[in-house]
Design a protein around this motif. Structure first.
Motif, mmCIF file in Angstrom:
data_model
loop_
_atom_site.group_PDB
_atom_site.id
_atom_site.type_symbol
_atom_site.label_atom_id
_atom_site.label_comp_id
_atom_site.label_asym_id
_atom_site.label_seq_id
_atom_site.Cartn_x
_atom_site.Cartn_y
_atom_site.Cartn_z
ATOM 1 N N ASP A 1 -39.592 1.421 8.513
ATOM 2 C CA ASP A 1 -38.863 0.164 8.759
ATOM 3 C C ASP A 1 -39.818 -0.782 9.479
ATOM 4 O O ASP A 1 -40.594 -0.345 10.339
ATOM 5 C CB ASP A 1 -37.649 0.397 9.670
ATOM 6 C CG ASP A 1 -36.594 1.262 9.008
ATOM 7 O OD1 ASP A 1 -36.557 1.302 7.765
ATOM 8 O OD2 ASP A 1 -35.808 1.908 9.733
ATOM 9 N N THR A 2 -39.744 -2.058 9.165
ATOM 10 C CA THR A 2 -40.621 -3.041 9.787
ATOM 11 C C THR A 2 -39.791 -4.139 10.441
ATOM 12 O O THR A 2 -38.874 -4.675 9.809
ATOM 13 C CB THR A 2 -41.552 -3.674 8.724
ATOM 14 O OG1 THR A 2 -42.368 -2.643 8.174
ATOM 15 C CG2 THR A 2 -42.446 -4.743 9.326
ATOM 16 N N VAL A 3 -40.093 -4.454 11.694
ATOM 17 C CA VAL A 3 -39.425 -5.558 12.395
ATOM 18 C C VAL A 3 -40.502 -6.428 13.013
ATOM 19 O O VAL A 3 -41.421 -5.924 13.670
ATOM 20 C CB VAL A 3 -38.467 -5.047 13.510
ATOM 21 C CG1 VAL A 3 -37.822 -6.224 14.240
ATOM 22 C CG2 VAL A 3 -37.390 -4.142 12.920
ATOM 23 N N VAL A 4 -40.404 -7.737 12.786
ATOM 24 C CA VAL A 4 -41.358 -8.685 13.373
ATOM 25 C C VAL A 4 -40.602 -9.591 14.337
ATOM 26 O O VAL A 4 -39.652 -10.271 13.930
ATOM 27 C CB VAL A 4 -42.041 -9.540 12.282
ATOM 28 C CG1 VAL A 4 -43.080 -10.472 12.914
ATOM 29 C CG2 VAL A 4 -42.701 -8.660 11.227
ATOM 30 N N LEU A 5 -40.998 -9.579 15.611
ATOM 31 C CA LEU A 5 -40.374 -10.476 16.594
ATOM 32 C C LEU A 5 -41.055 -11.841 16.499
ATOM 33 O O LEU A 5 -42.264 -11.949 16.732
ATOM 34 C CB LEU A 5 -40.515 -9.906 18.008
ATOM 35 C CG LEU A 5 -39.594 -8.741 18.355
ATOM 36 C CD1 LEU A 5 -39.851 -8.256 19.770
ATOM 37 C CD2 LEU A 5 -38.142 -9.134 18.243
ATOM 38 N N PRO A 6 -40.309 -12.888 16.177
ATOM 39 C CA PRO A 6 -40.932 -14.178 15.847
ATOM 40 C C PRO A 6 -41.681 -14.855 16.992
ATOM 41 O O PRO A 6 -42.637 -15.578 16.761
ATOM 42 C CB PRO A 6 -39.750 -15.046 15.383
ATOM 43 C CG PRO A 6 -38.518 -14.359 15.863
ATOM 44 C CD PRO A 6 -38.849 -12.909 15.975
ATOM 45 N N HIS A 7 -41.250 -14.614 18.236
ATOM 46 C CA HIS A 7 -41.877 -15.339 19.358
ATOM 47 C C HIS A 7 -42.739 -14.444 20.241
ATOM 48 O O HIS A 7 -43.200 -14.866 21.298
ATOM 49 C CB HIS A 7 -40.797 -16.028 20.214
ATOM 50 C CG HIS A 7 -39.920 -16.927 19.399
ATOM 51 N ND1 HIS A 7 -40.393 -18.068 18.802
ATOM 52 C CD2 HIS A 7 -38.620 -16.818 19.046
ATOM 53 C CE1 HIS A 7 -39.410 -18.650 18.124
ATOM 54 N NE2 HIS A 7 -38.338 -17.905 18.249
ATOM 55 N N ALA A 8 -42.949 -13.201 19.797
ATOM 56 C CA ALA A 8 -43.704 -12.250 20.622
ATOM 57 C C ALA A 8 -45.154 -12.177 20.166
ATOM 58 O O ALA A 8 -45.488 -12.502 19.030
ATOM 59 C CB ALA A 8 -43.063 -10.870 20.548
ATOM 60 N N SER A 9 -46.015 -11.707 21.072
ATOM 61 C CA SER A 9 -47.417 -11.489 20.764
ATOM 62 C C SER A 9 -47.681 -9.974 20.753
ATOM 63 O O SER A 9 -46.918 -9.230 20.149
ATOM 64 C CB SER A 9 -48.274 -12.238 21.784
ATOM 65 O OG SER A 9 -49.637 -12.115 21.473
ATOM 66 N N HIS A 10 -48.715 -9.511 21.482
ATOM 67 C CA HIS A 10 -49.124 -8.112 21.397
ATOM 68 C C HIS A 10 -48.323 -7.177 22.315
ATOM 69 O O HIS A 10 -48.412 -5.970 22.192
ATOM 70 C CB HIS A 10 -50.621 -8.009 21.723
ATOM 71 C CG HIS A 10 -51.245 -6.694 21.365
ATOM 72 N ND1 HIS A 10 -51.395 -6.253 20.069
ATOM 73 C CD2 HIS A 10 -51.765 -5.710 22.146
ATOM 74 C CE1 HIS A 10 -51.970 -5.064 20.063
ATOM 75 N NE2 HIS A 10 -52.208 -4.707 21.305
#
Length: 269
Positions: A233-242
């Motif tokens: 499963d893949t989740v990308v947090l739009p406002h986060a960095s590393h």
């Protein structure tokens, strides 16, 4: 109530009750990096943190050779049975190795801002080779300054970058300083480890969590990782960095809760 285990050689720390979650930190860090995040979890899970060999409370243990395989071998016996391993950044490489080495011990794998291969290459977005070489050269001169620069790159893009850097720095310095050898070899791991051929063989349920603004694990590489490990499963947090668990702790905790609930619903059905 926190319990400290010296279980064999590596020191581990455990807090809370419930399903076992194990956290592995990134390069130049230690488990202190998770200090402000763990309270979001420890009411619902039994959380264990393990400083990677050569770092934090395990600074005195430096395996040779020093690579993802040897670190996974060192950590595997410290894992509670049927745990979910969460690896951040370099810790994510070790976590992926653990999923291949001891799938029977893991009920799940979570990588945060991690990848099967950190360095950029042909058709593979990642960290520029010359940036890593620069860090290696700087490390010889001044560890603190190199770490500061690395922290700055990690937080870059996050709206709360200044606070994020300050929080990680303060939390990490509560623990012993890393071994010089581990810093050098750990940086070398970021340049050389390549698990792209292996991740498709990971059979434990996997969540890969990214920050859209991360310059060390660029989002342009996420599709490639999905092709290599389509089961994840893949989740990308739009406002986060590393370091999404520092900049967006509640969101990160919610994503972990949902993933854990999914695993245990599957097991029950």
């Amino acid at each position: 109530m926190e319990s400290l285990h010296t279980n064999g050689e590596l020191v581990t720390r455990t807090k809370g009750t419930g399903v076992d979650l194990v956290f592995l930190h990134g390069w130049g860090m230690n488990s202190g990096a998770f200090t402000s995040f763990l309270p979001y979890l420890s009411d619902n899970f039994r959380v264990t943190t393990i400083d990677l060999p050569g770092f934090g409370e395990n600074a005195g243990i430096v395996p040779s050779p020093y690579n993802a395989d040897s670190l996974a071998q060192a950590v595997v016996n410290k894992l509670p049975e049927r745990c979910v391993v969460v690896g951040w950044s370099l810790g994510g490489l070790v976590a992926q190795k653990l999923a291949l080495l001891a799938p029977e011990k893991l009920t799940g794998l979570v990588t945060i801002a991690s990848t099967p291969r950190f360095i950029a290459g042909p058709c593979w977005p990642g960290i520029a080779a010359d940036l890593l070489s620069m860090f290696e050269a700087q490390l010889e001169k001044n560890y603190q300054k190199t770490l500061e620069r690395f922290l700055a790159i990690q937080a870059m893009g996050s709206e709360t970058a200044k606070q994020d850097i300050k929080a990680i720095r303060e939390q990490v310095t509560q623990f012993p300083a890393p071994a010089e050898e581990a810093l050098k070899k750990g940086l070398r791991m970021l340049s050389t480890e390549d698990m792209r051929q292996d991740v498709g063989r990971i059979i434990v349920p996997t969540l890969r969590l990214y920050g859209r603004l991360d310059s060390l694990v660029p989002t342009s590489g996420i599709d490639r990782i999905c092709e290599l490990h389509p089961q994840a499963d893949t989740v990308v947090l739009p406002h986060a960095s590393h370091a999404p668990f520092i900049s967006h702790p509640q969101q990160t905790a919610d994503i972990l809760f949902r993933f854990m609930a999914g695993i245990y619903q599957q097991k029950a059905s």
